[in-house]
Scaffold this active site. Structure first.
Site, short mmCIF file in Angstrom:
data_model
loop_
_atom_site.label_atom_id
_atom_site.label_comp_id
_atom_site.label_asym_id
_atom_site.label_seq_id
_atom_site.Cartn_x
_atom_site.Cartn_y
_atom_site.Cartn_z
N HIS A 117 0.86 -1.19 0.00
CA HIS A 117 0.00 0.00 0.00
C HIS A 117 0.90 1.24 0.00
O HIS A 117 1.52 1.57 1.00
CB HIS A 117 -0.89 -0.01 1.25
CG HIS A 117 -2.07 0.90 1.15
ND1 HIS A 117 -3.35 0.49 1.43
CD2 HIS A 117 -2.17 2.21 0.83
CE1 HIS A 117 -4.18 1.51 1.28
NE2 HIS A 117 -3.48 2.57 0.91
N MET A 118 0.94 1.94 -1.12
CA MET A 118 1.84 3.10 -1.25
C MET A 118 1.45 4.21 -0.28
O MET A 118 0.29 4.34 0.10
CB MET A 118 1.88 3.60 -2.69
CG MET A 118 0.65 4.30 -3.21
SD MET A 118 0.56 6.07 -2.90
CE MET A 118 1.94 6.68 -3.78
N HIS A 119 2.44 4.98 0.12
CA HIS A 119 2.24 6.10 1.03
C HIS A 119 3.46 7.02 0.93
O HIS A 119 4.54 6.59 0.52
CB HIS A 119 2.03 5.62 2.47
CG HIS A 119 3.07 4.67 2.95
ND1 HIS A 119 3.10 3.33 2.57
CD2 HIS A 119 4.13 4.84 3.76
CE1 HIS A 119 4.13 2.73 3.14
NE2 HIS A 119 4.78 3.63 3.86
N ILE A 120 3.27 8.27 1.31
CA ILE A 120 4.35 9.25 1.30
C ILE A 120 4.81 9.47 2.74
O ILE A 120 4.00 9.73 3.62
CB ILE A 120 3.90 10.59 0.69
CG1 ILE A 120 3.53 10.39 -0.79
CG2 ILE A 120 5.00 11.65 0.83
CD1 ILE A 120 3.02 11.66 -1.46
N HIS A 121 6.11 9.36 2.96
CA HIS A 121 6.70 9.64 4.27
C HIS A 121 7.09 11.11 4.35
O HIS A 121 7.65 11.66 3.41
CB HIS A 121 7.99 8.82 4.48
CG HIS A 121 7.75 7.38 4.70
ND1 HIS A 121 7.57 6.82 5.94
CD2 HIS A 121 7.68 6.35 3.81
CE1 HIS A 121 7.40 5.52 5.82
NE2 HIS A 121 7.44 5.21 4.54
#
Length: 164
Positions: A117-121
């Site tokens: 599940h892609m996400h931005i840090h």
């Protein structure tokens, strides 16, 4: 031998691991503080990293389950970046960092801890936050309890949201 105490890790070690995608489950529960969710919008939400690189380590996560940009509509992609910008504004107001690391890791070899599940840090940074402990001791020091940081950030997210 040197001893480093991190009693909060025992909760993670002994906890039952989710079989479902963490990012698909947490936003459906009605306990934002326990789940460290700071903000919700139409296509994405902001959640604090429970095992952060630094105080205030946030993740901007689309509701849509995908391991990359594949399948995300343009409206979700646009909102992903707008909420990332909004999150940086909130971090600046609440924690006054001197810089940021912002990034996306696609795939395990790229460093993705939750690769499905892609996400931005978004990791706030301060001069000296990676001091000798990280360099010599291979240890990271997080100086504030995560719920204290949540309690600093949550009202800022709500206040800025009300101004829009």
């Amino acid at each position: 031998m040197k001893t480093l105490w991190a009693p909060w890790r025992m909760e993670y070690i002994l906890s039952e691991k989710d079989k479902e995608c963490l990012f698909c489950v947490r936003h459906k529960e009605n306990n934002d503080r326990d789940n460290l969710i700071l903000h919700r919008s139409e296509h994405v939400y902001v959640i604090m990293n429970k095992y952060p690189y630094n105080n205030g380590h946030l993740m901007v996560v689309p509701y849509f389950h995908t391991s990359s940009f594949d399948g995300l509509p343009d409206t979700a992609l646009s909102e992903l970046m707008k909420i990332t910008k909004y999150s940086v504004e909130c971090l600046r107001k609440a924690l006054n960092p001197e810089g940021f690391n912002i990034g996306i890791n696609f795939g395990e070899v790229a460093g993705a801890g939750i690769e499905e599940h892609m996400h931005i840090h978004i990791v706030p940074r301060w001069a000296g936050d990676a001091s000798f402990m990280t360099v010599l001791g291979e240890v990271r020091v997080i100086p504030e309890h995560i719920l204290e940081t949540y309690d600093k950030l949550h009202p800022v997210f709500n206040a800025l949201e009300n101004l829009r």
